[in-house]
Design an enzyme around this catalytic site. Structure first.
Site, PDB file in Angstrom:
ATOM      1  N   ILE A 276      -0.022   7.863  -9.120  1.00 56.91           N
ATOM      2  CA  ILE A 276      -0.746   7.467  -7.908  1.00 56.91           C
ATOM      3  C   ILE A 276      -0.196   8.146  -6.662  1.00 56.91           C
ATOM      4  O   ILE A 276      -0.943   8.378  -5.702  1.00 56.91           O
ATOM      5  CB  ILE A 276      -0.716   5.937  -7.736  1.00 56.91           C
ATOM      6  CG1 ILE A 276       0.721   5.430  -7.624  1.00 56.91           C
ATOM      7  CG2 ILE A 276      -1.435   5.256  -8.894  1.00 56.91           C
ATOM      8  CD1 ILE A 276       0.822   3.945  -7.279  1.00 56.91           C
ATOM      9  N   CYS A 338      -1.500   4.339 -20.104  1.00 54.77           N
ATOM     10  CA  CYS A 338      -0.701   5.127 -19.164  1.00 54.77           C
ATOM     11  C   CYS A 338       0.627   4.388 -19.027  1.00 54.77           C
ATOM     12  O   CYS A 338       1.284   4.146 -20.042  1.00 54.77           O
ATOM     13  CB  CYS A 338      -1.431   5.300 -17.839  1.00 54.77           C
ATOM     14  SG  CYS A 338      -2.070   3.774 -17.115  1.00 54.77           S
ATOM     15  N   ARG A 384      -4.089  -1.064  -4.336  1.00 57.78           N
ATOM     16  CA  ARG A 384      -4.526   0.330  -4.305  1.00 57.78           C
ATOM     17  C   ARG A 384      -5.348   0.672  -3.064  1.00 57.78           C
ATOM     18  O   ARG A 384      -5.353   1.818  -2.616  1.00 57.78           O
ATOM     19  CB  ARG A 384      -5.350   0.645  -5.556  1.00 57.78           C
ATOM     20  CG  ARG A 384      -4.566   0.593  -6.850  1.00 57.78           C
ATOM     21  CD  ARG A 384      -3.510   1.695  -6.907  1.00 57.78           C
ATOM     22  NE  ARG A 384      -2.689   1.566  -8.110  1.00 57.78           N
ATOM     23  CZ  ARG A 384      -1.483   0.995  -8.135  1.00 57.78           C
ATOM     24  NH1 ARG A 384      -0.953   0.512  -7.012  1.00 57.78           N
ATOM     25  NH2 ARG A 384      -0.797   0.910  -9.262  1.00 57.78           N
TER      26      ARG A 384
END
Length: 660
Positions: A276, A338, A384
């Site tokens: 990210i 992930c 996020r």
């Protein structure tokens, strides 16, 4: 309102970034939810509204001779530059917006005060529009291989998963709980998508806590159960979406990836999607290129390439393509993870599902896809996208990248998607707007605790109500692109992927066309549809007229047959040639033969009857056919008195007219 120091500032200028000299003079207002700029132009009071939740950064620039500039960057890529006359007013506005744009609790967000004037029942109906239980039924679940498990009831196993999960039928509760203890955040392998054509599946989880040598029997049994749920394949792909170096580095922290020596019948595949932090920096670099006032083409392309944004988009697409091919062509099930299983995993699972299933390429199907793979499986929307004041390092454009992947597919398959670009842009806008409750919090558990469905409204109901605005004019349900899997090559080049100016430059008036291609095509489609309807109506009228003509011909043929009861000779010489020959004898002349039924007589249409039965046709008959009706007019332009012969002549002329 207690955070607003100055609610109104006059003589503020709104600078046009394309033409800085064309600054608009107006008044700036601060409310509890919006920043509003109202122009003072006498011709029109144009208003610019900005939600506080859309504000990304606020920059107070150095004071100049014209005033104090204030630069506002928004999460929907809008940039507002204001020049406030007094430095004190500018400082008050700056401090107010800093606080209003970063609320500290959910109750301060716009969705809790937003009221679209709907009653309680309408709000509840909006939330049940998307039903995931119906979606799993559409996939063909439950069946002989997959079952609905209540092991996560009350979120007792994993608090970021939904309560209803599909797992292999051979996976017992003991196996599930044991596997969850061996996975990061206890996110054990569960079903994301079931491909009923060949029983292959896409499953998702987080990384295992394997370290360098640790293993878990229950986790190994869980993967074995996934393999057994697909009788057509003897192995399972395990796709780690991280770069291999990152995954190996996690081993030092006691995490990592599956050891193929411990897991039988698996094939491991690394994809290489960055984390990210890399994505956040990449977007920032690309936006800096977009903000250049007058870049050359080479500068823009170099900056775009240097940002690496399109390379990251390609990496996500390649992962989705690999999974879709494994499922549809090889018939092999895939487990995707992930690190924690809520960012890159959500991206590639949803892209693969979109490629595999045409249902997700429809309006409602796409809503279902986001609800399933993003909202229900615990994507961290609050962290996020900065809904609340928090760690800026947690912010990253994860779902923005997925939305762009969908747009890239729409560019390559323009007839495959029922929705248009505007639909994607509006979803992206409302992810950040906090106007609706769908994208709040980090999990279903948090949304349930906040009673989101009871206190806010659903975006899906709003989009569905206005679905006519989001239809793709090129979509055809029977088109080859709308059927089955979309096939994309995984070629090592970036020319397939474009810069999405419609998203990142949509507020630049000088760069965007006045009318979008979608709007133009939709207008053409509507006009074409209208013409087709008119053509269909004309064809129906023509068919009716042809039937009347046929019946008239039958009637005339019956009239020309010899009549035994008429008392008149059938010789041509005995029939008068002019209407005057019948003068004084009109009553004795039969209008039809005695053998002719009443129903036949009803089908004999004179010109007057035709006009009265269809005024549109009679009014436009001369212009449409190009044949002037001369049977009822004298050479001087007057009307003839009706007679038997004139009626007979009109029948023949009428047939010619109708044929024309």
């Amino acid at each position: 309102m207690e955070h607003i120091r100055t609610p109104k500032v006059e003589n503020v200028r709104l600078v046009d970034r394309v033409s800085p000299k064309k600054a608009a003079l107006g008044t700036l207002y601060l409310t509890a939810t919006h920043v509003i700029f109202v122009e003072n132009s006498p011709g029109s009071r144009k208003e610019t509204w900005i939600l506080h939740s859309q504000i990304s950064t606020i920059e107070k620039q150095a004071t100049t001779a014209t005033g104090c500039p204030l630069l506002i960057r928004c999460k929907n890529f809008q940039i507002i530059q204001l020049i406030i006359p007094q430095e004190r007013d500018c400082h008050d506005v700056y401090i107010s917006l800093i606080r209003l744009a970063r609320p500290v609790k959910y109750g301060e967000l716009y969705c809790f005060s937003f009221n679209p004037m709907l009653d309680k029942e309408e709000r509840e109906q909006g939330w049940v529009l998307i039903d995931l239980s119906e979606e799993y039924k559409r996939m063909g679940l439950p069946n002989h291989y997959w079952q609905l498990s209540d092991v996560n009831r009350d979120y007792r196993v994993c608090d970021s998963y939904p309560t209803e999960l599909y797992v292999p039928k051979s996976a017992t509760a003991h196996i599930i709980v044991g596997s969850s203890k061996f996975r990061s955040r206890r996110r054990f392998p569960v079903l994301s998508y079931y491909y009923k054509d060949n029983h292959a599946s896409i499953c998702r989880s987080s990384q295992p806590l394997s370290g360098f040598s640790a293993r878990c029997l229950e986790d190994e049994q869980m993967l074995q159960a996934i393999r057994k749920a697909n009788p057509g394949s003897d192995f399972v792909y395990v796709v780690d979406t991280r770069p291999k170096l990152n995954a190996m580095a996690n081993r030092a922290a006691g995490k990592g990836y599956e050891n193929e020596d411990n897991y039988s019948n698996i094939k491991f595949q690394f994809i290489g999607i960055e984390n990210i932090h890399v994505m956040r920096n990449s977007l920032q670099k690309m936006l800096e290129v977009c903000e250049l006032k007058s870049p050359s083409m080479s500068d823009f392309l170099w900056g775009l390439e240097n940002s690496g944004w399109l390379r990251h988009i390609k990496a996500i697409m390649d992962a989705g393509i690999f999974i879709a091919k494994a499922v549809s062509e090889e018939g092999t099930s895939v487990l995707v993870h992930c690190s924690d299983g809520w960012d890159r995993t959500a991206q590639v699972c949803s892209v693969a599902s979109l490629l595999l299933d045409p249902h997700y390429r429809t309006l409602k199907g796409f809503m279902v896809l986001i609800e399933k793979d993003w909202i229900s499986f615990g994507h961290k929307f609050n962290h996020r996208y900065g809904n609340l004041d928090g760690d800026p390092k947690e912010i990253s454009p994860v779902i923005d990248q997925f939305i762009e992947c969908v747009w890239q597919l729409m560019e390559q398959f323009p007839c495959a998607f029922e929705f248009n670009e505007r639909f994607l842009i509006h979803i992206q806008h409302h992810i950040y707007s906090c106007q609706f409750g769908n994208f709040l919090c980090n999990s279903q558990k948090e949304r349930q605790e906040l009673k989101i469905q009871e206190r806010t409204y659903s975006l899906w109901a709003h989009l569905w109500k206005n679905r006519a605005d989001y239809l793709n004019p090129l979509f055809r349900a029977d088109h080859s692109q709308t059927q089955g899997t979309l096939h994309l090559p995984t070629i090592p080049c970036n020319f397939m992927y474009k810069f999405w100016s419609g998203m990142y430059n949509r507020f630049e008036k000088g760069m965007q066309p006045r009318q979008s291609v979608t709007d133009y095509l939709m207008a053409v489609k509507e006009e074409t549809q209208q013409l087709e309807e008119e053509l269909e109506a004309l064809e129906e009228r023509l068919e009716k007229i042809q039937k009347v003509q046929l019946n008239c011909t039958k009637v005339k043929s019956k009239q020309s047959e010899p009549s035994k009861h008429s008392g008149f000779s059938t010789s041509d010489n005995s029939i008068a040639n002019t209407p005057q020959d019948y003068s004084g004898n009109m009553k004795s002349f039969p209008s039809r033969s005695p053998s002719q039924g009443d129903e036949d007589s009803a089908l004999i249409l004179t010109q007057d009857n035709l006009k009265s039965s269809d005024p549109d046709l009679s009014a436009n008959s001369d212009q449409e056919s190009g044949v002037e009706d001369l049977s009822c007019r004298s050479p001087s332009g007057g009307e003839h008195a009706p007679s038997e012969d004139s009626g007979k002549d009109r029948d023949s002329d009428e047939a010619v007219f109708l044929t024309a």
